[in-house]
Scaffold this active site. Structure first.
Site, short mmCIF file in Angstrom:
data_model
loop_
_atom_site.label_atom_id
_atom_site.label_comp_id
_atom_site.label_asym_id
_atom_site.label_seq_id
_atom_site.Cartn_x
_atom_site.Cartn_y
_atom_site.Cartn_z
N CYS A 185 64.84 25.03 56.27
CA CYS A 185 64.88 23.89 57.19
C CYS A 185 65.84 22.80 56.74
CB CYS A 185 63.47 23.33 57.39
SG CYS A 185 62.81 22.47 55.94
N CYS A 199 17.86 72.36 55.09
CA CYS A 199 16.69 72.33 54.20
C CYS A 199 16.98 71.37 53.05
CB CYS A 199 16.39 73.72 53.66
SG CYS A 199 14.93 73.72 52.60
N CYS A 255 58.53 22.56 55.81
CA CYS A 255 58.26 23.79 56.59
C CYS A 255 57.33 24.75 55.83
CB CYS A 255 59.56 24.49 56.97
SG CYS A 255 60.39 25.25 55.56
N CYS A 260 18.21 73.92 48.52
CA CYS A 260 18.03 75.27 49.06
C CYS A 260 19.23 75.63 49.92
CB CYS A 260 16.73 75.29 49.88
SG CYS A 260 16.55 76.74 50.92
N CYS A 289 68.53 21.72 38.57
CA CYS A 289 68.52 20.44 39.29
C CYS A 289 67.23 20.26 40.09
CB CYS A 289 69.72 20.41 40.23
SG CYS A 289 69.80 18.91 41.19
N CYS A 314 26.42 40.14 34.67
CA CYS A 314 27.11 41.40 35.02
C CYS A 314 27.90 41.31 36.33
CB CYS A 314 26.13 42.56 35.11
SG CYS A 314 25.22 42.86 33.60
#
Lengths: 483, 151
Positions: A308, A177, A290, A172, A300, A260
């Site tokens: 590091c 409403c 590290c 409505c 290689c 599912c």
């Protein structure tokens, strides 16, 4: 369908089926020694369903609406709203309505939660609060909530809502409403608007089918078929019209033995992760000191970490100092491949590896399915040639197509066993599953091999292989398909 | 352009004749569907003393569709984002053709008095509003002073 189950079965039995049943009876009498196998018990994928056209579905829905309307002595549009809001479960609607009609109508948003105040004065003219125009009272309409608006405003309201794709949920116009506008009320206000009317009917129909658990639109492109089944399960539906195969429950690609939710999770995961994950797994490792991610860009195996400066072996991820002169092959890796899997970081990589293990197989079978489609095409051409040159008839070669179709069916199931296994908890059940999966895989590869070399394979041998592969497939589904 | 619907003319007239306290809405000289709006920050709110400019536009299918409203003045509020867009139910799914420009602007003014951090549009603001309300209110006052009190 509304009143009872008996009505349902009556409705299902069209004339055709009656004939079919007579047919069965006829055979039962004649060949009483022939054992009738009940597919419901032997075939784990057995699924009773019908492909319906839009008109047939409309008829089915209308029958349901009519039955309910007669049973409860309510108007048809009202019955329709009630059914739509109760997933088309007539029994539920009847139970609720007989218990408390008022509350049922309120919760289906047919009646307002508080009864409207009676308007005592009855003027000849009213001002519509939406267009602020004075009209004769004849031009005013309202729903059960008694909110009055003029005809033109209602029409405009419906047009705007429908153009936004809203249909069964149009309410409505009054503020706060919640009362819904039933179909007849909307259509009455769209009398001369053919296009918008059609749009509205199209949208409401979509809403009705989507809210009906026993109906599912065929997901095939531009296909208007709707699958109807009383058995609301994740079963294989096959569209007569566009030949799409899909899961009745979720409407996605058929996915047995996976359910599912799991297949959805898996597909999302694949869409998110696979490309990046594939690359990371194939080309990189973490520095053992590290943990920075390193991409190997040369041949290689003696690596020096850029960050590091740690020297290590690409193969075993051990300190390079312990390697001495063994340059091309790492013997430590040969002795203990687990050596690389000890750090926490390596565990994350292990998880990725596990995923890729399943993903690669999943992908591989999907690719094989496509390749085998090509094989089938070649097969068709070869058979064509043979028939034309007088080597047998079409019928003599039909078994090869049957074999190729069976292969596709088996491989499809095999593909969908991988997501199932990925999400399975480790334990004896998973072991049994993976055992059966391996068995199925082996038989499928045998079958594929034999089909590719169909002309040199003995027909009996091929048919035997078909039988074995299908048995393995059904055995696996019987044990693990839980729908 | 189509003639202005009676409804818009009536609403505009009423807005001029009986303005809502704390709110001014003036239609643009060249477009009667576009309104220049000024809302004063409600008393006892962090926006008190501020003058907030907004723009309001009535779309072609108004009043069947909601007006489009946006803050032009920057404001620190959990339901208003950086671009001034407002998260208010009546401007979206709760719109009803029976609502008016007047009611919409009143609702926006009420939103300034009662921010709703549980239904946020500006996530960072809403977060602070929930974990440290006093700091959020300080920020809101600061922004009001900085952006809503000049001229």
């Amino acid at each position: 369908m509304a009143a009872s189950h008996e009505n349902d079965s009556e409705m299902d039995c069209s004339d055709n089926e009656d004939c079919y049943e007579d047919y069965n009876d006829y055979y039962k009498d004649e060949d009483s020694d022939v054992e009738h196998v009940d597919p419901k018990k032997t075939d784990p994928e057995y699924f009773e369903y019908k492909c319906l056209s839009e008109e047939e579905v409309e008829r089915l829905l209308n029958e349901t609406v009519e039955n309910l309307s007669n049973h409860l002595r309510i108007s048809l549009p009202l019955a329709k709203v009630l059914l739509h809001s109760h997933s088309w479960n007539s029994i539920e609607v009847i139970r609720k309505y007989e218990e408390n009609p008022q509350q049922t109508l309120i919760s289906a948003r047919i009646d307002p939660p508080c009864p409207p105040k009676n308007v005592i004065f009855s003027p000849t003219h009213l001002t519509c609060s939406v267009c602020v125009t004075l009209h004769h009272v004849d031009r005013f309409f309202h729903l059960s909530c008694s909110h009055m608006f003029c005809k033109d405003c209602w029409t405009m309201h419906f047009e705007v809502q429908i153009n936004q794709g809203i249909s069964t949920a149009i309410s409505c116009m009054a503020r706060d409403c919640v009362v819904l506008a039933p179909e007849d009320f909307v259509l009455k206000h769209l009398q001369h608007k053919t296009i918008i009317r059609e749009k509205y009917q199209h949208f409401t129909f979509q809403d009705y089918v989507k809210s009906h658990p026993e109906l599912r639109f065929c997901p095939g492109p531009n296909c208007s078929i709707i699958i109807y089944s009383k058995d609301i399960k994740a079963k294989r539906a096959f569209c007569d019209q566009c030949k799409t195969i899909f899961c009745f429950r979720c409407g996605c690609d058929y996915h047995a033995p996976t359910d599912c939710q799991v297949i959805k999770k898996w597909l999302t995961k694949c869409a998110d992760d696979s490309e990046t994950a594939n690359y990371i797994s194939a080309h990189t490792k973490d520095c053992p000191k590290c943990h920075i991610c390193i991409e190997k860009n040369g041949g290689c195996n003696h690596m020096q970490c850029y960050k590091c400066k740690h020297d290590f072996c690409w193969m075993c991820l051990g300190d390079w100092k312990s390697h001495g002169s063994e340059y091309y092959e790492c013997s430590r890796y040969r002795e203990n491949p687990n050596i690389a899997h000890e750090s926490v970081h390596a565990q994350a990589r292990e998880a990725l590896k596990k995923y890729l293990h399943y993903y690669e197989r999943w992908e591989n079978h999907s690719k094989s399915l496509k390749l085998e489609e090509q094989t089938l095409e070649k097969l068709r051409a070869r058979i064509n040639q043979k028939v034309m040159s007088g080597l047998g008839t079409w019928i003599d070669w039909q078994y090869l197509f049957t074999a190729a179709n069976l292969l596709a069916k088996c491989r499809y199931t095999l593909q969908y066993t991988y997501p199932f296994a990925y999400y399975m908890d480790a334990g004896p059940r998973k072991e049994l599953f993976e055992y059966q999966q391996a068995q199925l895989e082996a038989e499928i590869e045998n079958l594929s091999w034999k089909i590719e070399r169909a002309e040199t394979t003995d027909r009996g041998d091929l048919e035997n292989q078909m039988d074995i592969a299908e048995k393995r497939r059904t055995t696996l589904l019987k044990d693990f398909l839980d729908v | 352009m189509a003639a202005l619907p009676r409804r818009i003319i009536k609403e505009t007239q009423r807005l001029m004749q009986e303005p809502v306290p704390g709110i001014s809405a003036v239609p643009d000289d060249s477009n009667a569907r576009y309104f220049h709006v000024i809302v004063t920050g409600p008393e006892d709110s962090p926006f008190e003393g501020g003058l907030f400019k907004l723009e309001l536009f009535l779309p072609e299918d108004y009043p069947m569709s909601a007006p489009k409203v946006r803050f032009i003045t920057k404001i620190y509020h959990p339901n208003i984002d950086r671009l001034g867009r407002i998260c208010l139910d009546i401007l979206k799914d709760k719109w009803s053709p029976a609502l008016q420009i007047r009611t919409v602007l009143l609702s926006i003014q009420a939103l300034l008095s009662a921010p709703n951090p549980d239904d946020p549009l500006a996530n960072d603001v809403a977060e602070l509003w929930k974990v440290n309300e006093s700091e959020a209110i300080r920020n809101a006052k600061e922004w009001t002073r900085k952006y809503a009190m000049d001229n």
